[in-house]
Write a protein that holds these residues in place. Structure first.
Motif, short mmCIF file in Angstrom:
data_model
loop_
_atom_site.label_atom_id
_atom_site.label_comp_id
_atom_site.label_asym_id
_atom_site.label_seq_id
_atom_site.Cartn_x
_atom_site.Cartn_y
_atom_site.Cartn_z
N VAL A 1 0.85 -1.19 0.00
CA VAL A 1 0.00 0.00 0.00
C VAL A 1 0.89 1.24 0.00
N SER A 2 0.78 2.03 -1.04
CA SER A 2 1.58 3.25 -1.15
C SER A 2 0.95 4.38 -0.34
N LYS B 1 4.22 7.74 7.93
CA LYS B 1 4.47 6.35 8.32
C LYS B 1 4.46 6.28 9.83
N PHE B 2 3.94 5.18 10.35
CA PHE B 2 3.77 5.01 11.78
C PHE B 2 4.02 3.53 12.08
N TRP C 1 0.26 3.44 7.84
CA TRP C 1 0.16 4.82 7.40
C TRP C 1 -0.83 5.49 8.33
N ARG C 2 -0.48 6.64 8.90
CA ARG C 2 -1.41 7.44 9.70
C ARG C 2 -1.85 8.60 8.82
N VAL C 3 -3.14 8.62 8.50
CA VAL C 3 -3.69 9.64 7.61
C VAL C 3 -4.62 10.53 8.42
N LYS C 4 -4.28 11.81 8.51
CA LYS C 4 -5.16 12.76 9.19
C LYS C 4 -6.12 13.34 8.16
N VAL C 5 -7.40 13.26 8.50
CA VAL C 5 -8.46 13.65 7.56
C VAL C 5 -9.40 14.65 8.22
N LEU C 6 -9.78 15.67 7.49
CA LEU C 6 -10.80 16.62 7.93
C LEU C 6 -12.12 16.16 7.32
N THR C 7 -13.06 15.78 8.18
CA THR C 7 -14.34 15.26 7.69
C THR C 7 -15.24 16.40 7.25
N GLY C 8 -16.34 16.06 6.63
CA GLY C 8 -17.31 17.05 6.18
C GLY C 8 -17.96 17.81 7.32
N PHE D 1 -5.82 4.83 10.28
CA PHE D 1 -4.60 4.03 10.14
C PHE D 1 -4.82 2.97 9.07
N VAL D 2 -3.83 2.84 8.17
CA VAL D 2 -3.90 1.86 7.08
C VAL D 2 -2.67 0.97 7.17
N ASP D 3 -2.89 -0.34 7.27
CA ASP D 3 -1.78 -1.29 7.33
C ASP D 3 -1.05 -1.27 6.00
N GLU D 4 0.25 -1.02 6.03
CA GLU D 4 1.03 -0.90 4.80
C GLU D 4 1.11 -2.22 4.05
N ALA D 5 1.11 -3.33 4.74
CA ALA D 5 1.26 -4.62 4.08
C ALA D 5 -0.06 -5.16 3.53
#
Length: 79
Positions: free
Chosen positions: A23-24, A46-47, A55-62, A70-74
């Motif tokens: 996962v990129s 990366k975390f 991957w730690r992705v900070k997102v501003l919701t609607g 958090f998204v597992d890289e593997a």
């Protein structure tokens, strides 16, 4: 013989590269946006947690809430 060696070398490089990070950064960003119904990605880092690379992705919701996804890289599993 040289051509066969080149083909095998290229195939090996592709297999090793794809096993390293399934996962990129961009993939993680897209998955986080999907998880938050189209939220705006603010940052991707990366975390490491235990033995997992995430991957730690900070997102501003609607609704104006900032969420960390958090998204597992593997595997691409989203938390």
């Amino acid at each position: 013989m040289k051509a066969l060696f080149k083909v095998l070398l290229c195939t090996t490089c592709l297999l090793v590269g794809s096993a390293y990070a399934a996962v990129s950064r961009d993939d993680a960003s897209a998955l986080a946006q999907k998880k938050t119904n189209g939220g705006r990605v603010m940052s991707v880092e990366k975390f490491v947690e235990g033995d997992k690379n995430l991957w730690r992705v900070k997102v501003l919701t609607g609704t104006g809430e900032v969420r960390a996804v958090f998204v597992d890289e593997a595997t691409g599993k989203v938390y």
